[in-house]
Design an enzyme around this catalytic site. Structure first.
Site, PDB file in Angstrom:
ATOM      1  N   GLY A 118      -2.692 -11.834   5.514  1.00 25.47           N
ATOM      2  CA  GLY A 118      -1.968 -12.168   4.363  1.00 25.47           C
ATOM      3  C   GLY A 118      -1.359 -11.167   4.445  1.00 25.47           C
ATOM      4  O   GLY A 118      -0.628  -9.914   5.468  1.00 25.47           O
ATOM      5  N   MET A 147       2.071  -8.043   3.246  1.00 26.66           N
ATOM      6  CA  MET A 147       1.804  -7.145   2.158  1.00 26.66           C
ATOM      7  C   MET A 147       1.453  -6.838   1.005  1.00 26.66           C
ATOM      8  O   MET A 147       1.688  -8.217   0.014  1.00 26.66           O
ATOM      9  CB  MET A 147       2.775  -6.086   2.568  1.00 26.66           C
ATOM     10  CG  MET A 147       2.785  -5.342   3.716  1.00 26.66           C
ATOM     11  SD  MET A 147       4.308  -4.097   4.195  1.00 26.66           S
ATOM     12  CE  MET A 147       3.952  -2.456   3.625  1.00 26.66           C
ATOM     13  N   PHE A 148       0.874  -6.442   0.420  1.00 27.90           N
ATOM     14  CA  PHE A 148       0.236  -6.526  -1.345  1.00 27.90           C
ATOM     15  C   PHE A 148      -0.552  -7.718  -1.475  1.00 27.90           C
ATOM     16  O   PHE A 148      -0.177  -7.835  -2.766  1.00 27.90           O
ATOM     17  CB  PHE A 148       1.992  -6.725  -1.988  1.00 27.90           C
ATOM     18  CG  PHE A 148       2.639  -5.087  -2.115  1.00 27.90           C
ATOM     19  CD1 PHE A 148       2.591  -4.015  -1.870  1.00 27.90           C
ATOM     20  CD2 PHE A 148       4.093  -5.650  -0.834  1.00 27.90           C
ATOM     21  CE1 PHE A 148       3.297  -2.773  -1.413  1.00 27.90           C
ATOM     22  CE2 PHE A 148       4.948  -4.587  -0.311  1.00 27.90           C
ATOM     23  CZ  PHE A 148       4.651  -3.108  -1.009  1.00 27.90           C
ATOM     24  N   ALA A 149      -0.917  -8.292  -0.558  1.00 27.69           N
ATOM     25  CA  ALA A 149      -1.317  -9.550  -0.880  1.00 27.69           C
ATOM     26  C   ALA A 149      -3.442  -8.681  -1.214  1.00 27.69           C
ATOM     27  O   ALA A 149      -3.673  -9.866  -1.888  1.00 27.69           O
ATOM     28  CB  ALA A 149      -1.650 -10.439  -0.188  1.00 27.69           C
ATOM     29  N   GLU A 192      -6.257  -2.582   8.644  1.00 31.81           N
ATOM     30  CA  GLU A 192      -4.672  -1.779   9.525  1.00 31.81           C
ATOM     31  C   GLU A 192      -5.050  -2.133  10.639  1.00 31.81           C
ATOM     32  O   GLU A 192      -4.671  -1.530  11.703  1.00 31.81           O
ATOM     33  CB  GLU A 192      -3.501  -0.730   8.969  1.00 31.81           C
ATOM     34  CG  GLU A 192      -3.619  -0.055   7.653  1.00 31.81           C
ATOM     35  CD  GLU A 192      -2.374  -1.034   7.253  1.00 31.81           C
ATOM     36  OE1 GLU A 192      -1.743  -1.263   7.643  1.00 31.81           O
ATOM     37  OE2 GLU A 192      -2.724  -0.461   6.069  1.00 31.81           O
ATOM     38  N   ALA A 193      -5.772  -3.658  10.801  1.00 32.11           N
ATOM     39  CA  ALA A 193      -5.884  -4.005  12.222  1.00 32.11           C
ATOM     40  C   ALA A 193      -4.499  -3.808  13.256  1.00 32.11           C
ATOM     41  O   ALA A 193      -4.962  -4.267  14.529  1.00 32.11           O
ATOM     42  CB  ALA A 193      -6.963  -5.135  12.235  1.00 32.11           C
ATOM     43  N   GLN A 194      -3.685  -4.319  12.910  1.00 31.68           N
ATOM     44  CA  GLN A 194      -2.246  -4.725  13.418  1.00 31.68           C
ATOM     45  C   GLN A 194      -1.904  -4.178  14.707  1.00 31.68           C
ATOM     46  O   GLN A 194      -1.525  -4.224  15.654  1.00 31.68           O
ATOM     47  CB  GLN A 194      -1.529  -5.842  13.389  1.00 31.68           C
ATOM     48  CG  GLN A 194      -1.123  -4.196  11.955  1.00 31.68           C
ATOM     49  CD  GLN A 194      -1.182  -4.123  10.096  1.00 31.68           C
ATOM     50  OE1 GLN A 194      -2.057  -4.524   9.954  1.00 31.68           O
ATOM     51  NE2 GLN A 194      -0.383  -2.935  10.000  1.00 31.68           N
TER      52      GLN A 194
HETATM   53  N1  LIG Z   1       5.120  -6.259  -4.872  1.00 34.79           N
HETATM   54  C1  LIG Z   1       4.207  -4.243  -5.123  1.00 34.79           C
HETATM   55  N2  LIG Z   1       4.659  -3.891  -5.219  1.00 34.79           N
HETATM   56  C2  LIG Z   1       3.693  -2.494  -5.355  1.00 34.79           C
HETATM   57  N3  LIG Z   1       2.778  -2.890  -5.332  1.00 34.79           N
HETATM   58  C3  LIG Z   1       1.948  -3.964  -5.728  1.00 34.79           C
HETATM   59  C4  LIG Z   1       3.077  -5.797  -5.772  1.00 34.79           C
HETATM   60  N4  LIG Z   1       2.118  -6.530  -5.805  1.00 34.79           N
HETATM   61  C5  LIG Z   1       0.988  -5.647  -6.259  1.00 34.79           C
HETATM   62  N5  LIG Z   1       0.771  -4.594  -5.891  1.00 34.79           N
HETATM   63  C6  LIG Z   1      -0.051  -3.897  -6.314  1.00 34.79           C
HETATM   64  O1  LIG Z   1      -1.096  -3.694  -4.978  1.00 34.79           O
HETATM   65  C7  LIG Z   1      -2.431  -3.909  -5.053  1.00 34.79           C
HETATM   66  C8  LIG Z   1      -3.207  -4.755  -3.546  1.00 34.79           C
HETATM   67  O2  LIG Z   1      -3.260  -3.537  -2.703  1.00 34.79           O
HETATM   68  P1  LIG Z   1      -3.689  -3.214  -1.182  1.00 34.79           P
HETATM   69  O3  LIG Z   1      -5.445  -4.011  -0.927  1.00 34.79           O
HETATM   70  O4  LIG Z   1      -3.337  -2.478  -0.598  1.00 34.79           O
HETATM   71  O5  LIG Z   1      -2.669  -4.950  -0.720  1.00 34.79           O
HETATM   72  P2  LIG Z   1      -2.547  -4.768   1.203  1.00 34.79           P
HETATM   73  O6  LIG Z   1      -3.738  -4.456   1.625  1.00 34.79           O
HETATM   74  O7  LIG Z   1      -2.747  -6.097   1.074  1.00 34.79           O
HETATM   75  O8  LIG Z   1      -1.543  -4.589   1.367  1.00 34.79           O
HETATM   76  C9  LIG Z   1      -1.925  -5.559  -6.072  1.00 34.79           C
HETATM   77  O9  LIG Z   1      -3.630  -5.022  -6.233  1.00 34.79           O
HETATM   78  C10 LIG Z   1      -1.144  -4.511  -6.395  1.00 34.79           C
HETATM   79  O10 LIG Z   1      -1.802  -4.378  -7.203  1.00 34.79           O
HETATM   80  C1  LIG Z   2       5.226  -6.347   7.917  1.00 31.33           C
HETATM   81  C2  LIG Z   2       5.130  -4.857   9.203  1.00 31.33           C
HETATM   82  C3  LIG Z   2       4.693  -4.718   8.198  1.00 31.33           C
HETATM   83  N1  LIG Z   2       4.385  -2.795   9.033  1.00 31.33           N
HETATM   84  C4  LIG Z   2       3.752  -2.209   8.143  1.00 31.33           C
HETATM   85  C5  LIG Z   2       3.665  -1.854   6.949  1.00 31.33           C
HETATM   86  C6  LIG Z   2       2.363  -0.808   6.408  1.00 31.33           C
HETATM   87  O1  LIG Z   2       2.679   0.426   6.959  1.00 31.33           O
HETATM   88  C7  LIG Z   2       1.808  -2.078   7.209  1.00 31.33           C
HETATM   89  C8  LIG Z   2       0.663  -2.559   6.192  1.00 31.33           C
HETATM   90  O2  LIG Z   2       0.569  -2.127   5.137  1.00 31.33           O
HETATM   91  P1  LIG Z   2      -0.847  -2.983   4.264  1.00 31.33           P
HETATM   92  O3  LIG Z   2      -2.013  -2.476   4.467  1.00 31.33           O
HETATM   93  O4  LIG Z   2      -0.694  -4.629   4.590  1.00 31.33           O
HETATM   94  O5  LIG Z   2       0.426  -2.936   3.040  1.00 31.33           O
HETATM   95  O6  LIG Z   2       2.269  -2.030   7.933  1.00 31.33           O
HETATM   96  C9  LIG Z   2       4.698  -2.410  10.107  1.00 31.33           C
HETATM   97  O7  LIG Z   2       5.039  -1.636  11.107  1.00 31.33           O
HETATM   98  N2  LIG Z   2       5.922  -3.535  10.554  1.00 31.33           N
HETATM   99  C10 LIG Z   2       6.239  -5.095   9.876  1.00 31.33           C
HETATM  100  O8  LIG Z   2       6.514  -5.894   9.951  1.00 31.33           O
END
Ligand SMILES: Nc1ncnc2c1ncn2[C@@H]1O[C@H](COP(=O)(O)OP(=O)(O)O)[C@@H](O)[C@H]1O
Ligand SMILES: Cc1cn([C@H]2C[C@H](O)[C@@H](COP(=O)(O)O)O2)c(=O)[nH]c1=O
Ligand SMILES: [Zn+2]
Length: 280
Positions: A81, A83-85, A159-161
């Site tokens: 998904g 970011m922030f999902a 951060e598997a990517q």
């Molecule tokens: N636009 C946003 N900016 C900052 N934090 C956010 C945003 N949308 C959601 N969040 C927070 O980020 C949390 C999810 O974080 P996380 O599990 O680390 O997501 P992911 O790993 O997918 O990036 C949500 O529960 C919410 O509290």
């Molecule tokens: C879209 C995108 C993201 N990244 C980097 C930015 C963050 O450091 C991670 C993703 O973290 P999250 O746990 O999923 O929030 O990846 C990047 O390097 N390049 C990109 O295009």
């Protein structure tokens, strides 16, 4: 017909050898977990529960103690998904739930992600769990030592990517070593191109969960990550300062705005008398 039954006997023989080949009983968690996330609304559903007694019964309990983990077949679960999902949140919930059933768990993240230090996986809202930060997954077994690696039942990867050897590692960990591997990462980058090897492990997976965030501009479901800066390299570590989750419409609008900003900035740079580009 003969060749099918020969193949069946061969497969049976090899699985018996595998069952007998390793060690001890179900173990306690690899580390204790310092946080108590709310497990009630896991988007992945309940973690697979196998008690030591049930697992022993499944492999012919009552006889000599056998290695419960090695007796189980491995699994791969993929969480993707934008970011922030909530990918990291879902990963931590799953790993925590597995540890709660008595399994030994270990968490790994890429050492490229230094946003909150290297010793923990941390969600955007601050939930954290200790981890190994590694340059590549092939160093995981060496880092733990073979004995500790053999004791691990569940490997969580965040951060598997950023891991170039993701496919190879997942194959070996699940198929050869019987581990449950839970992988969280971005399926796409800011350009919506596939990111690293995350999509390459979909054909290996038992389950794939695509999570969505909330579009920062309209509140609808967000499937994509918009980069707010002019940086064009694929890998750019950052959080809400650099990225935002967006819906389809605001992804397209955002790209237009960012491209326009880039053109304006280029013009400004080249109209500067100090600019040394020949056509200016
Ligand atoms: N636009 C946003 N900016 C900052 N934090 C956010 C945003 N949308 C959601 N969040 C927070 O980020 C949390 C999810 O974080 P996380 O599990 O680390 O997501 P992911 O790993 O997918 O990036 C949500 O529960 C919410 O509290
Ligand atoms: C879209 C995108 C993201 N990244 C980097 C930015 C963050 O450091 C991670 C993703 O973290 P999250 O746990 O999923 O929030 O990846 C990047 O390097 N390049 C990109 O295009
Ligand atoms: Zn939107």
């Amino acid at each position: 017909m003969r060749s099918i039954s020969a193949m069946r006997s061969l497969l049976c023989a090899s699985s018996h050898t595998f069952l007998r080949s390793s060690g001890s009983t179900l173990r306690t968690p690899f580390f204790s977990l310092p946080f108590r996330p709310d497990l009630s609304c896991s988007k992945l559903g309940p973690a697979r529960f196998v008690s030591a007694a049930a697992a022993k019964a499944r492999i012919g309990g009552g006889g000599p103690v056998m290695d419960v983990r090695a007796a189980q077949s491995g699994e791969i679960h993929v969480i993707v998904g934008p970011m922030f999902a909530g990918k990291t949140t879902a990963l931590l919930r799953r790993v925590h739930a597995e540890a709660g059933t008595g399994r030994t768990v270990a968490l790994v993240k890429s050492d490229k992600d230094n946003r909150y230090g290297l010793d923990s996986v941390v969600t955007h809202d601050g939930t954290k769990m200790p981890c190994w930060a590694l340059p590549e997954l092939s160093s995981f077994q060496d880092k733990l030592g073979t004995e500790a690696y053999n004791k691990v039942d569940v490997i969580g990867i965040d951060e598997a990517q950023f891991f170039g050897d993701l496919h190879d590692f997942c194959c070996k960990a699940a198929d050869r070593d019987g581990k449950i591997v839970v992988v969280a990462g971005l399926d796409g980058d800011y350009k919506r191109n596939k990111f690293g090897s995350v999509l390459d492990i979909i054909p290996l997976a038992d389950s794939v969960t695509k999570l969505t965030a909330r579009c920062e501009l309209c509140g609808r479901r967000a499937f994509f990550t918009l980069r707010k800066t002019q940086e064009t390299r694929t890998e750019l570590i950052g959080g809400a300062d650099v990225y935002m989750p967006v819906c389809r419409q605001h992804y397209s609008d955002g790209q237009i705005v960012i491209e326009a900003a880039r053109i304006v900035m280029d013009r400004e740079i080249h109209s500067d008398p100090r600019c040394e580009v020949s056509h200016c």
